[in-house]
Design a protein around this motif. Structure first.
Motif, PDB file in Angstrom:
ATOM      1  N   SER A 115      48.714  65.217  40.982  1.00 21.95           N
ATOM      2  CA  SER A 115      49.815  64.941  41.913  1.00 21.95           C
ATOM      3  C   SER A 115      51.149  64.921  41.164  1.00 21.95           C
ATOM      4  O   SER A 115      52.193  65.198  41.756  1.00 21.95           O
ATOM      5  CB  SER A 115      49.574  63.637  42.683  1.00 21.95           C
ATOM      6  OG  SER A 115      49.196  62.636  41.801  1.00 21.95           O
ATOM      7  N   GLU A 116      51.133  64.640  39.853  1.00 19.94           N
ATOM      8  CA  GLU A 116      52.384  64.692  39.066  1.00 19.94           C
ATOM      9  C   GLU A 116      52.940  66.118  39.085  1.00 19.94           C
ATOM     10  O   GLU A 116      54.140  66.332  39.184  1.00 19.94           O
ATOM     11  CB  GLU A 116      52.159  64.262  37.605  1.00 19.94           C
ATOM     12  CG  GLU A 116      51.908  62.777  37.395  1.00 19.94           C
ATOM     13  CD  GLU A 116      50.534  62.340  37.859  1.00 19.94           C
ATOM     14  OE1 GLU A 116      49.547  63.049  37.583  1.00 19.94           O
ATOM     15  OE2 GLU A 116      50.433  61.298  38.535  1.00 19.94           O
ATOM     16  N   SER A 119      54.753  66.662  42.222  1.00 20.85           N
ATOM     17  CA  SER A 119      55.742  65.656  42.644  1.00 20.85           C
ATOM     18  C   SER A 119      56.942  66.414  43.213  1.00 20.85           C
ATOM     19  O   SER A 119      57.374  67.425  42.670  1.00 20.85           O
ATOM     20  CB  SER A 119      56.145  64.757  41.486  1.00 20.85           C
ATOM     21  OG  SER A 119      56.827  65.525  40.546  1.00 20.85           O
ATOM     22  N   GLY A 120      57.441  65.937  44.318  1.00 21.06           N
ATOM     23  CA  GLY A 120      58.545  66.646  44.977  1.00 21.06           C
ATOM     24  C   GLY A 120      58.085  67.476  46.159  1.00 21.06           C
ATOM     25  O   GLY A 120      58.904  67.939  46.958  1.00 21.06           O
ATOM     26  N   PRO A 150      51.708  64.037  48.968  1.00 25.43           N
ATOM     27  CA  PRO A 150      52.283  62.719  49.181  1.00 25.43           C
ATOM     28  C   PRO A 150      52.209  62.310  50.655  1.00 25.43           C
ATOM     29  O   PRO A 150      52.217  63.179  51.549  1.00 25.43           O
ATOM     30  CB  PRO A 150      53.739  62.875  48.742  1.00 25.43           C
ATOM     31  CG  PRO A 150      53.970  64.295  48.496  1.00 25.43           C
ATOM     32  CD  PRO A 150      52.687  65.050  48.602  1.00 25.43           C
TER      33      PRO A 150
END
Ligand code: SAM
Length: 223
Positions: A115-116, A119-120, A150
């Motif tokens: 998920s890093e 991100s965004g 997310p």
């Protein structure tokens, strides 16, 4: 399917799933999501789809994930995009990363994506990704997608359904009941369209598949 299956399909150029145009369902339904122009869109199992270009032309930043390196290289070459390749590095990413101006493609196994790395991301688009998995692997894909996206991210999901016993996938049949039973806990779901597409799919007609429908869902990640 296992990675070797897909690598052999790309090696043999058996990529009947690839469309030579932008998917008309994407063009028809994407505006329903009412996204900001500069949002970031994740495209899992992206192949060398022209849908990536369409999303980038709308002003979105596009992040795809594709297992096969030839597919990724063909995508950039066929669309004349210059790119920078950052090889996988244990401490940073298990996937090779290809960066063009508005499009980043992670090349490798979706299950190694974090998920890093996403991100965004605010949005996603799944065409021929959920239906690429046999039922035994499909739930693991949904769980991974849920982990990567997310909360409140929105997207479109395009599925096919037909009597599975009439044809060996992929694509695999995914019914509305399956989607509702297995995705509704993590996503708000709205069925936007469900069309009879048998006449547009000669492979299914040749195999005497009696019916074939294509559905589009609007999804919102709960949380
Ligand atoms: C049915 S194709 C769909 C491609 C694209 N979405 C399209 O519409 O043309 C599925 C793609 O997923 C890729 N793929 C399969 N397993 C994968 C995995 N574990 N991680 C990333 N990509 C994968 C395959 O190489 C193939 O290009």
């Amino acid at each position: 399917m296992e990675p070797d299956f897909w690598h052999s399909k790309w090696n043999a150029e058996q990529i009947g799933f690839h469309l030579s145009e932008v998917n008309p369902l994407l063009i028809k339904h994407w505006s329903m999501l009412d996204l900001a122009q500069d949002c970031q869109v994740f495209v899992p199992l992206c192949g060398k789809s022209l849908d990536l270009c369409y999303l980038a032309e709308l002003g979105h930043k596009v992040v795809g994930c594709e297992l096969n390196q030839t597919a990724v290289e063909q995508f950039f070459a066929e669309n004349s995009f210059a790119y920078l390749m950052t090889p996988a590095n244990e401490s940073i990413s298990e996937l090779n990363r290809f960066d063009a101006r508005d499009i980043t493609l992670y090349q490798g196994d979706l299950f190694s994506l974090t998920s890093e790395e996403l991100s965004g991301v605010d949005a996603f688009y799944d065409r021929a990704a959920l239906i690429a998995w046999p039922e035994a692997m499909r739930l693991a894909y949904v769980e991974k997608l849920t982990e990567l996206l997310p909360p409140k991210s929105v997207g479109l999901l395009v599925t096919l359904d037909y009597p599975q016993e009439a044809l060996k996938g992929p694509p695999f049949a995914v019914s509305n009941d399956w989607v509702m039973a297995n995705m509704a806990d993590d996503f708000e779901l709205e069925l936007l369209s469900c069309e009879d597409v048998l006449n547009e799919n000669p492979r299914f007609i040749n195999k005497q598949v009696p019916w074939l429908t294509e559905s589009v869902y609007q999804l919102k990640r709960r949380g």
